[in-house]
Structure formats: structure tokens, C-alpha cells
Design an enzyme around this catalytic site. Structure first.
Site, PDB file in Angstrom:
ATOM      1  N   SER A 173       0.797  -1.231   0.000  1.00 26.01           N
ATOM      2  CA  SER A 173       0.000   0.000   0.000  1.00 26.01           C
ATOM      3  C   SER A 173       0.830   1.282   0.000  1.00 26.01           C
ATOM      4  O   SER A 173       0.262   2.367  -0.181  1.00 26.01           O
ATOM      5  CB  SER A 173      -0.916   0.025   1.215  1.00 26.01           C
ATOM      6  OG  SER A 173      -1.981  -0.853   1.007  1.00 26.01           O
ATOM      7  N   LYS A 222       0.423   3.488  -2.898  1.00 24.09           N
ATOM      8  CA  LYS A 222      -0.743   4.364  -3.061  1.00 24.09           C
ATOM      9  C   LYS A 222      -0.350   5.842  -3.067  1.00 24.09           C
ATOM     10  O   LYS A 222      -1.051   6.669  -3.653  1.00 24.09           O
ATOM     11  CB  LYS A 222      -1.765   4.091  -1.947  1.00 24.09           C
ATOM     12  CG  LYS A 222      -2.408   2.705  -2.060  1.00 24.09           C
ATOM     13  CD  LYS A 222      -3.187   2.329  -0.801  1.00 24.09           C
ATOM     14  CE  LYS A 222      -3.812   0.949  -0.908  1.00 24.09           C
ATOM     15  NZ  LYS A 222      -4.406   0.494   0.364  1.00 24.09           N
ATOM     16  N   TYR A 244      -3.314  -2.232 -10.312  1.00 25.11           N
ATOM     17  CA  TYR A 244      -3.235  -2.119  -8.846  1.00 25.11           C
ATOM     18  C   TYR A 244      -2.422  -3.289  -8.252  1.00 25.11           C
ATOM     19  O   TYR A 244      -1.563  -3.081  -7.395  1.00 25.11           O
ATOM     20  CB  TYR A 244      -4.654  -2.067  -8.260  1.00 25.11           C
ATOM     21  CG  TYR A 244      -4.682  -2.105  -6.757  1.00 25.11           C
ATOM     22  CD1 TYR A 244      -4.326  -0.983  -6.011  1.00 25.11           C
ATOM     23  CD2 TYR A 244      -5.028  -3.268  -6.078  1.00 25.11           C
ATOM     24  CE1 TYR A 244      -4.323  -1.033  -4.626  1.00 25.11           C
ATOM     25  CE2 TYR A 244      -5.035  -3.309  -4.701  1.00 25.11           C
ATOM     26  CZ  TYR A 244      -4.680  -2.201  -3.978  1.00 25.11           C
ATOM     27  OH  TYR A 244      -4.658  -2.242  -2.606  1.00 25.11           O
ATOM     28  N   TYR A 293      -4.233   4.082   7.975  1.00 21.36           N
ATOM     29  CA  TYR A 293      -5.651   3.666   8.039  1.00 21.36           C
ATOM     30  C   TYR A 293      -6.290   4.086   9.366  1.00 21.36           C
ATOM     31  O   TYR A 293      -6.095   5.220   9.810  1.00 21.36           O
ATOM     32  CB  TYR A 293      -5.786   2.149   7.822  1.00 21.36           C
ATOM     33  CG  TYR A 293      -4.907   1.620   6.732  1.00 21.36           C
ATOM     34  CD1 TYR A 293      -5.136   1.981   5.408  1.00 21.36           C
ATOM     35  CD2 TYR A 293      -3.842   0.788   7.010  1.00 21.36           C
ATOM     36  CE1 TYR A 293      -4.327   1.505   4.395  1.00 21.36           C
ATOM     37  CE2 TYR A 293      -3.023   0.306   5.996  1.00 21.36           C
ATOM     38  CZ  TYR A 293      -3.273   0.677   4.700  1.00 21.36           C
ATOM     39  OH  TYR A 293      -2.461   0.214   3.708  1.00 21.36           O
ATOM     40  N   VAL A 332       1.293  -3.892   3.722  1.00 16.56           N
ATOM     41  CA  VAL A 332       1.258  -5.206   4.370  1.00 16.56           C
ATOM     42  C   VAL A 332       2.485  -6.070   4.059  1.00 16.56           C
ATOM     43  O   VAL A 332       2.624  -7.153   4.614  1.00 16.56           O
ATOM     44  CB  VAL A 332      -0.035  -6.010   4.062  1.00 16.56           C
ATOM     45  CG1 VAL A 332      -1.248  -5.382   4.713  1.00 16.56           C
ATOM     46  CG2 VAL A 332      -0.241  -6.196   2.567  1.00 16.56           C
TER      47      VAL A 332
END
Ligand code: GLN
Length: 305
Positions: free
Chosen positions: A61, A64, A189, A241, A259
Site C-alpha cells: 500500500s 498508493k 493495482y 488507516y 502489508v
């Protein structure tokens, strides 16, 4: 400084026993759970490191923030944030619930999976291959690592098992958030998440953001200052998050986790930091990586608040 980093890695190695290696992507579960490393790049060009700073892991992530920068460069911030929100979330990174019960036409922010899938759909390119090649080129440039590439096993594993992300993609297609071919958007992605990096790559990207969008090594401007500011702000509010508030209180700098065990942190006008600790807490953030950043932040008074 290397001595300080060595002692921080030593002090926090015990935390690698807490948490678990990500298993919902089967290939990630093969990673050694005990790894812990750090790399620091200051804006004046000094680089420091300790522990498993040389070990490769997938960016997950953390990619992103790369695709957010590209989407803003391609479309401008107003367009991007007309499609994706900028509010923090109280649900997990792969949650679907807010897509239905909040604004049905907008994922809540670009750091959760739904928001990142919507973000990547806005990146320009004649087909999904060109979109991914642009992401790869940009990632190589900002990390100063021309050899960065996909870990094919992780990519295949994610693609095979990524049904939650497929659900997010098709849900967003049904509400009109996503234009285009969902499978192709998801393929980009999955590839961006499977890019293989080291702590050094993350630290270099963090240093560019810390330097307001200019590569400290060459002086080359990569993104406008305003774009760097937006990305850092979103990192503070959404980068970890539903643990972003605690990270802001305990560490106090923009951060983004993945992760794969990586965390990219950026201390405005001072340094970029890459940490890697494989075992994750229940929110998907590296347990030992957070502890390392906490100690470093206290020792060097890094909090921006
Ligand atoms: N590739 C992972 C996923 O889509 C990224 C999640 C993460 O790093 N938090 O689930």
C-alpha cells in the site's frame, strides 16, 4: 547516527515476535517474520542505515502515495478529489462498508484499497500496460532505483486471491465511481502493490516529499510543492488507516504503511525514512516498524506537531 540506529534496531527487535506476517496474500506469508531494518536519507545527502535495510519486500500500500501523485499530476487535485474523498476512516484498509453507507459515489480516501483502485483508474495511458509502465518509471525515478521491478510471485498470488479487491472494484463500477475495465484497473493495482523495494527506496521517496517535491540528490523537481503538501497531509490523516491518529500522536510525521511490512515516513525539511518489519498488527501495520519510528522520533524530536 548509525550508532543510534543500531541501538534502536537492537532495542526493538523483540517486537518482531509480536503480530503476524500477512497471510491473506499467500506469497507474503513466506516472508521471514523476524526481519527489522531502517534507512534514513537526510535532505543534505547523508544516508544512514541499520538492520535488515538491504532486504527486499513488496511495497504494497505504500505504492498508493505514488499513484496519488501521478493521478494529481495527470488530472489536477480538484478532479482527483471529486472522485475520491479526503477523510480519515475508522474501518480497515480493505473495507467495503463505507462505499455503500457513506457517499456511494466516492471511496473515503485514496489510502484505503477502494480509494487507491479509484485513483489508479485516473492515471493516463492508452491501455493498462502503459499506465503501469508510467507508474514503474515514476517509482524508479523518485527512488533513484532504476532496477526496481515487480515480484512476479507476489503479483500472481495477489491476482489469484484478490477477490476482496475485485469486489471493491465491481462495486465502484456499479455506482459509477470507476470508468473503464475493472479487471485491467485491478491488474495495474496488483502490479503496483507487487513492486519490490528496500528501506533505501522508501527513504529516498520520503526525502523527496520532505523536500517539498524536489529530489535532494539532483535538485530536480518531481511534483509541485502543493502536490507534495497534499500527499503528506493525506499521509498524516489516512496513511496508517484506522491507526493514523495513534501514529500521529506517538510519532507525529507523515507515514504510509504496507502489508509487506514497510513504512515510509517523511520528516518535512529534514529527512526521509524507510523501515521494514515483517510482522503486522491487526490493522495491517508493522509492529516493530512502528516501535522503531517511535523511538527515533523521540530521540531526534521529529514530531511536526
Ligand atoms: N495489495 C494489498 C491489498 O490490496 C495492499 C494492502 C496493504 O498494503 N494494506 O490488499
Amino acid at each position: 547516527m548509525n550508532r543510534l540506529l543500531n541501538s534502536i534496531i537492537e532495542n526493538n527487535k523483540k517486537w518482531t515476535k509480536e503480530g503476524k506476517v500477512a497471510s491473506y496474500i499467500p506469497e507474503l506469508y513466506k516472508m521471514d517474520p523476524d526481519l527489522l531494518g531502517i534507512y534514513v536519507c537526510t535532505l543534505s545527502g547523508e544516508e544512514y542505515f541499520s538492520g535488515d535495510f538491504n532486504k527486499k519486500f513488496t511495497i504494497q500500500s505504500i505504492s498508493k502515495i505514488i499513484t496519488l501523485m501521478l493521478a494529481i499530476l495527470d488530472n489536477g487535485k480538484d478532479y482527483v478529489f471529486s472522485k475520491v474523498g479526503m477523510e480519515p476512516t475508522e474501518t480497515s484498509f480493505n473495507s467495503i462498508i463505507n462505499l455503500e453507507i457513506k457517499d456511494p459515489h466516492k471511496p473515503i480516501n485514496p489510502m484505503i484499497n477502494a480509494g487507491a483502485i479509484a485513483t489508479v483508474s485516473m492515471i493516463a495511458g492508452k491501455d493498462s500496460d502503459e499506465v503501469f509502465q508510467r507508474i514503474l518509471k515514476f517509482a524508479r525515478k523518485i527512488s533513484g532505483n532504476p532496477a526496481m521491478d515487480i515480484n512476479q510471485n507476489v503479483y500472481k498470488s495477489e491476482k489469484e486471491t484478490g477477490n476482496r479487491n475485485r469486489a471493491l472494484g465491481y462495486f465502484m463500477k456499479s455506482t459509477g465511481v470507476l470508468d473503464g475495465n475493472v479487471e485491467e484497473i485491478l491488474d495495474v493495482y496488483f502490479k503496483q502493490c507487487s513492486l519490490e523495494v528496500t528501506c533505501k527506496d522508501l527513504a529516498r521517496i520520503g526525502a523527496m516529499l520532505a523536500n517539498d517535491g524536489v529530489l535532494p540528490s539532483s535538485g530536480e523537481r518531481i511534483v509541485p510543492r502543493d502536490t507534495a503538501r497534499i500527499v503528506k497531509t493525506i499521509m498524516v490523516t489516512c496513511g496508517m488507516y484506522d491507526a493514523s491518529g495513534k501514529f500521529a500522536v506517538d510519532i507525529g510525521v507523515p507515514g504510509k504503511s504496507g502489508v509487506g511490512g514497510g513504512i515510509l515516513a517523511c520528516v518535512p525539511r529534514r529527512m526521509g525514512i524507510g523501515v521494514f518489519g515483517t510482522s503486522l498488527d491487526e490493522k495491517g501495520n508493522s509492529v516493530a516498524g512502528i516501535k522503531v519510528l517511535e523511538e527515533l522520533s523521540k530521540q531526534l524530536d521529529l514530531s511536526i506537531f
